[in-house]
Design a protein around this motif. Structure first.
Motif, mmCIF file in Angstrom:
data_model
loop_
_atom_site.group_PDB
_atom_site.id
_atom_site.type_symbol
_atom_site.label_atom_id
_atom_site.label_comp_id
_atom_site.label_asym_id
_atom_site.label_seq_id
_atom_site.Cartn_x
_atom_site.Cartn_y
_atom_site.Cartn_z
ATOM 1 N N GLU A 52 15.726 4.675 -0.991
ATOM 2 C CA GLU A 52 15.443 4.294 0.391
ATOM 3 C C GLU A 52 14.068 3.659 0.530
ATOM 4 O O GLU A 52 13.847 2.777 1.363
ATOM 5 N N ALA A 53 13.111 4.088 -0.308
ATOM 6 C CA ALA A 53 11.786 3.488 -0.282
ATOM 7 C C ALA A 53 11.823 2.068 -0.841
ATOM 8 O O ALA A 53 11.104 1.184 -0.373
ATOM 9 N N LEU A 54 12.671 1.823 -1.852
ATOM 10 C CA LEU A 54 12.819 0.468 -2.380
ATOM 11 C C LEU A 54 13.387 -0.463 -1.321
ATOM 12 O O LEU A 54 12.984 -1.627 -1.214
ATOM 13 N N ALA A 55 14.315 0.043 -0.511
ATOM 14 C CA ALA A 55 14.864 -0.761 0.573
ATOM 15 C C ALA A 55 13.787 -1.093 1.597
ATOM 16 O O ALA A 55 13.723 -2.207 2.119
ATOM 17 N N ASP A 56 12.903 -0.129 1.869
ATOM 18 C CA ASP A 56 11.799 -0.370 2.789
ATOM 19 C C ASP A 56 10.858 -1.439 2.242
ATOM 20 O O ASP A 56 10.402 -2.322 2.970
ATOM 21 N N ALA A 57 10.538 -1.353 0.957
ATOM 22 C CA ALA A 57 9.615 -2.307 0.346
ATOM 23 C C ALA A 57 10.170 -3.720 0.418
ATOM 24 O O ALA A 57 9.422 -4.688 0.594
ATOM 25 N N ALA A 58 11.477 -3.878 0.277
ATOM 26 C CA ALA A 58 12.100 -5.202 0.331
ATOM 27 C C ALA A 58 11.941 -5.835 1.708
ATOM 28 O O ALA A 58 11.883 -7.062 1.835
ATOM 29 N N LYS A 59 11.855 -4.990 2.758
ATOM 30 C CA LYS A 59 11.712 -5.498 4.120
ATOM 31 C C LYS A 59 10.259 -5.813 4.476
ATOM 32 O O LYS A 59 9.992 -6.482 5.471
ATOM 33 N N TRP A 60 9.346 -5.314 3.667
ATOM 34 C CA TRP A 60 7.917 -5.450 3.976
ATOM 35 C C TRP A 60 7.425 -6.794 3.451
ATOM 36 O O TRP A 60 7.218 -6.966 2.258
ATOM 37 N N ILE A 61 7.251 -7.745 4.350
ATOM 38 C CA ILE A 61 6.960 -9.124 3.931
ATOM 39 C C ILE A 61 5.610 -9.623 4.419
ATOM 40 O O ILE A 61 5.227 -10.756 4.117
ATOM 41 N N HIS A 62 4.861 -8.819 5.168
ATOM 42 C CA HIS A 62 3.562 -9.269 5.681
ATOM 43 C C HIS A 62 2.519 -8.184 5.443
ATOM 44 O O HIS A 62 2.769 -7.013 5.672
ATOM 45 N N PHE A 63 1.337 -8.614 4.981
ATOM 46 C CA PHE A 63 0.311 -7.672 4.557
ATOM 47 C C PHE A 63 -1.033 -7.984 5.224
ATOM 48 O O PHE A 63 -2.013 -8.295 4.561
ATOM 49 N N GLY A 64 -1.050 -7.902 6.549
ATOM 50 C CA GLY A 64 -2.297 -8.093 7.268
ATOM 51 C C GLY A 64 -2.932 -9.445 6.997
ATOM 52 O O GLY A 64 -2.273 -10.482 7.032
ATOM 53 N N LYS A 65 -4.235 -9.439 6.694
ATOM 54 C CA LYS A 65 -4.963 -10.683 6.470
ATOM 55 C C LYS A 65 -4.508 -11.420 5.220
ATOM 56 O O LYS A 65 -4.749 -12.619 5.074
ATOM 57 N N LEU A 66 -3.880 -10.711 4.310
ATOM 58 C CA LEU A 66 -3.364 -11.374 3.101
ATOM 59 C C LEU A 66 -2.147 -12.234 3.411
ATOM 60 O O LEU A 66 -1.806 -13.128 2.641
ATOM 61 N N GLY A 67 -1.482 -11.945 4.521
ATOM 62 C CA GLY A 67 -0.284 -12.697 4.872
ATOM 63 C C GLY A 67 0.922 -12.263 4.061
ATOM 64 O O GLY A 67 1.039 -11.104 3.658
ATOM 65 N N SER A 68 1.810 -13.201 3.798
ATOM 66 C CA SER A 68 3.026 -12.922 3.032
ATOM 67 C C SER A 68 2.844 -13.376 1.588
ATOM 68 O O SER A 68 2.276 -14.444 1.338
ATOM 69 N N PRO A 69 3.311 -12.586 0.624
ATOM 70 C CA PRO A 69 3.172 -12.989 -0.783
ATOM 71 C C PRO A 69 4.054 -14.178 -1.114
ATOM 72 O O PRO A 69 5.176 -14.294 -0.614
#
Length: 243
Positions: A52-69
């Motif tokens: 379930e945590a891997l599924a969460d990580a896949a949805k996480w696409i924005h990282f504050g000031k770093l933006g999206s990878p």
């Protein structure tokens, strides 16, 4: 009802994904962390993320000031379980920056994804393939991006790399390379030369290569050191243009 909340912590752009927390609770914790790194991040340890945590990580696409990878490279354990990611960010002013993303547990038992380093010793990239194909020669390149390009070009090899390149070879677990035929294909620059030198030094310490005086132990067949592969570089650059 508890829900997963996603917030960005602090002015430094550090992101943490808390699985199973109430959203308001996460927001309050995020505000408290606005000027400093939280104790959760300071005292946490890396653990293997559940599905379930891997599924969460896949949805996480924005990282504050770093933006999206721009790229996400997945690391595995020997059994093929995903253990974390290396994220590449292409920033307008700073240029390329690489950040690890790992799933962690703090001293109070809370779990979260954090932009924090892998536990040492660092695993090799494609570690599960090294385990699954023990008789196949190893192509050791510099960087996950080059490794992904080489996988398509050289299917008769297992392709791997050390995390963070020449900066962290001494922190890498090189033991999966013992007893393997290895081709080291590093970048043709000073960091690339240092990367190869440190790998060879590490293999000598493990007894995988003979010592400079030729004394045993000697537990490999062959190790080749080659210059920068132009085919690999062209393929990697071409792929980047189309990504």
């Amino acid at each position: 009802m508890p829900v997963a909340g996603r917030e960005h912590l602090g002015t430094g752009g550090i992101g943490t994904y808390h699985h199973g927390f109430n959203r308001d609770t996460v927001q309050n914790r995020s505000r408290k962390a606005a000027s400093s790194v939280t104790r959760t991040q300071t005292e946490s340890i890396q653990i293997t993320p559940p599905s379930e945590a891997l599924a969460d990580a896949a949805k996480w696409i924005h990282f504050g000031k770093l933006g999206s990878p721009s790229r996400r490279f997945t690391y595995h354990d020997r059994e093929g379980n995903e253990t974390g990611y290396m994220l590449r960010f292409d920033l307008a002013e700073q240029g390329k920056t690489i950040r690890p993303l790992t799933y962690r547990r703090d001293s109070s038992g809370h779990h979260s994804w954090q932009l924090k380093g892998f536990a040492q010793p660092h695993p090799l990239y494609n570690l599960h393939l090294l385990t699954q194909r023990p008789e196949v020669p190893v192509l050791l390149v510099e960087g996950e991006k080059s490794a992904d390009a080489a996988v398509r070009l050289f299917p008769e090899h297992v392709v791997t790399t050390c995390m963070h390149g020449a900066k962290s070879v001494n922190k890498a677990d090189l033991t999966p390379l013992i007893g393997r035929d290895i081709v080291i294909w590093r970048d043709h620059d000073e960091p690339g030369h240092e990367y190869a030198r440190q790998i060879i030094e590490g293999l000598i310490k493990l007894g995988h290569l003979p010592r400079p005086d030729g004394s045993p132990p000697f537990r490999c067949n062959t190790v080749f050191l080659l210059p920068e592969p132009p085919v690999q570089r062209q393929s990697s650059d071409s792929r980047q243009k189309h990504d």
